[in-house]
Motif scaffolding. Structure first.
Motif, short mmCIF file in Angstrom:
data_model
loop_
_atom_site.label_atom_id
_atom_site.label_comp_id
_atom_site.label_asym_id
_atom_site.label_seq_id
_atom_site.Cartn_x
_atom_site.Cartn_y
_atom_site.Cartn_z
N HIS A 204 -15.08 -115.06 -40.65
CA HIS A 204 -14.35 -113.90 -40.23
C HIS A 204 -12.96 -114.20 -40.32
O HIS A 204 -12.20 -113.53 -39.06
CB HIS A 204 -14.76 -113.25 -38.90
N ASP A 241 -22.80 -112.69 -37.42
CA ASP A 241 -23.62 -113.31 -38.28
C ASP A 241 -24.36 -112.39 -39.28
O ASP A 241 -24.72 -112.66 -40.52
CB ASP A 241 -24.63 -114.08 -37.53
N SER A 242 -24.35 -111.13 -38.58
CA SER A 242 -25.24 -109.97 -39.40
C SER A 242 -24.21 -108.97 -40.02
O SER A 242 -24.72 -108.35 -40.79
CB SER A 242 -26.25 -109.25 -38.56
N GLU A 243 -22.94 -109.28 -40.02
CA GLU A 243 -21.84 -108.38 -40.34
C GLU A 243 -21.40 -109.00 -41.80
O GLU A 243 -20.80 -110.08 -41.78
CB GLU A 243 -20.70 -108.11 -39.27
N SER A 244 -21.32 -108.24 -42.88
CA SER A 244 -20.98 -108.60 -44.16
C SER A 244 -19.31 -108.37 -44.08
O SER A 244 -18.58 -109.09 -44.72
CB SER A 244 -21.54 -108.09 -45.17
N LYS A 246 -15.33 -108.23 -42.82
CA LYS A 246 -14.81 -109.40 -42.05
C LYS A 246 -14.29 -108.62 -40.62
O LYS A 246 -13.84 -107.38 -40.64
CB LYS A 246 -13.58 -109.71 -42.70
#
Length: 335
Positions: A204, A241-244, A246
């Protein structure tokens, strides 16, 4: 006093949330000096156990760069040589068995056994720390798994945790064994926590650490029961961690998402990322309910703050953020 939301958050992060850079510099230097003195213990006392210096490791939020101001403790794990010892797992603790030839460890066993007593090991550290001239006015004590050194020269303490490093098990995994607070031992692995924070933060673009620290500040306000620091940190890491997509470098864009995530997940299982402790969400139902209510209340305020900013009403936006973060959040200084 600030005119824009961006400048208000920058000042808040720099002055109230993130650690003072000078404190960080001094703490690291003091930590390194202390470790060098600890490594001298066997040469000063022949009954002190030998070290496995290559496996010393820093742990805790200071090491992971997720600690908010003020800096109150610095965690260190000092690795000892097992001297051909072995360990055996039970359902609620681990025994470390030392051979008769390992005299420095044998002297620290439970009476009449070859089982290493973690309390005696910690006390051995304390007895030697007490002999360092520069710490003659400091206070030492045993606290669960650590020897705690409270300094007089700095506002932070050192939590010094003796440990052992295991050989690979059947699945080629290694662990650190640390005191369990009851005289025995337990598994941990701070490498996993450290690597996880680094991996997620780097994905990120380095924008996650400020979010963790500012939400830890929010968590410590007296508006609700506080979550354990390790719990809220891992809940935030689970979200990212689950977010694609940024994370933004503007923390005010991220806060509503995190508040909503806490609101919808505070009643769920939060698994230890190390795969050792199981569910780390040990809050009781009453506290979970209060946190859920507060996070929803502040989520709505954060949404309003964002709406005000989008309308170029910085005064109202800053006032809304001040209601979320309290009196230390900067006030508006404009018209």
């Amino acid at each position: 006093m600030e005119k824009t939301v961006i400048s208000a958050f920058n000042q808040f992060l720099n002055k109230k949330v993130n650690l003072d850079p000078e404190d960080t510099k001094n703490a690291r230097a003091s930590r390194d000096w202390l470790i060098a003195r600890i490594h001298e213990f066997p040469s000063k006392d022949s009954s002190f156990p030998l070290f496995y210096q290559d496996k010393d490791i820093y742990f805790g939020s200071f090491a992971r760069k997720t600690k908010k101001r003020a800096l109150d403790d610095v965690d260190i794990m000092i690795c000892l040589s097992a001297q051909e010892g072995s360990y055996f797992e039970h359902s609620d603790h681990i025994d470390i068995i030392v051979p008769d030839t390992a005299l420095t460890l044998k002297n620290l066993c439970h009476d009449g056994t070859n089982k290493l007593n973690s309390r005696k090991v910690i006390n051995k550290f304390i007895s030697m720390l007490d002999k360092i001239p520069q710490y003659k006015n400091s206070k030492m004590k045993r606290n669960h798994e650590a020897a705690v050194l409270n300094l007089t020269s700095y506002p932070w303490s050192f939590d010094i945790v003796p440990c052992f490093f295991t050989k690979e098990d059947l699945v080629k995994r290694t662990y650190y064994l640390i005191p369990d607070g009851n005289g025995n031992w337990k598994k941990t692995d701070p490498r996993i926590d450290r690597e996880r924070v680094t991996r997620i933060n780097q994905f990120h673009d380095g924008n996650v650490l400020n979010v963790i620290r500012i939400m830890k500040y929010w968590n410590k306000r007296s508006t609700m029961p506080s979550m354990p620091s390790y719990l809220i940190e891992n809940m935030i890491l689970n979200y990212y961690d689950s977010e694609s997509g940024k994370a933004s470098n503007f923390v005010d864009l991220e806060i509503p998402n995190i508040l909503f995530y806490i609101n919808t997940n505070i009643h769920t299982v939060v698994n230890d990322p190390k795969g050792i402790q199981g569910d780390i969400n040990t809050l009781n139902q009453e506290d979970r309910g209060k946190i859920q209510n507060r996070s929803y209340y502040d989520y709505n305020k954060a949404i309003k703050a964002r709406e005000f900013e989008n309308k170029n009403d910085c005064k109202s936006s800053i006032n809304q953020w001040g209601e979320i973060f309290g009196d230390e959040y900067p006030e508006y200084d404009g018209d």
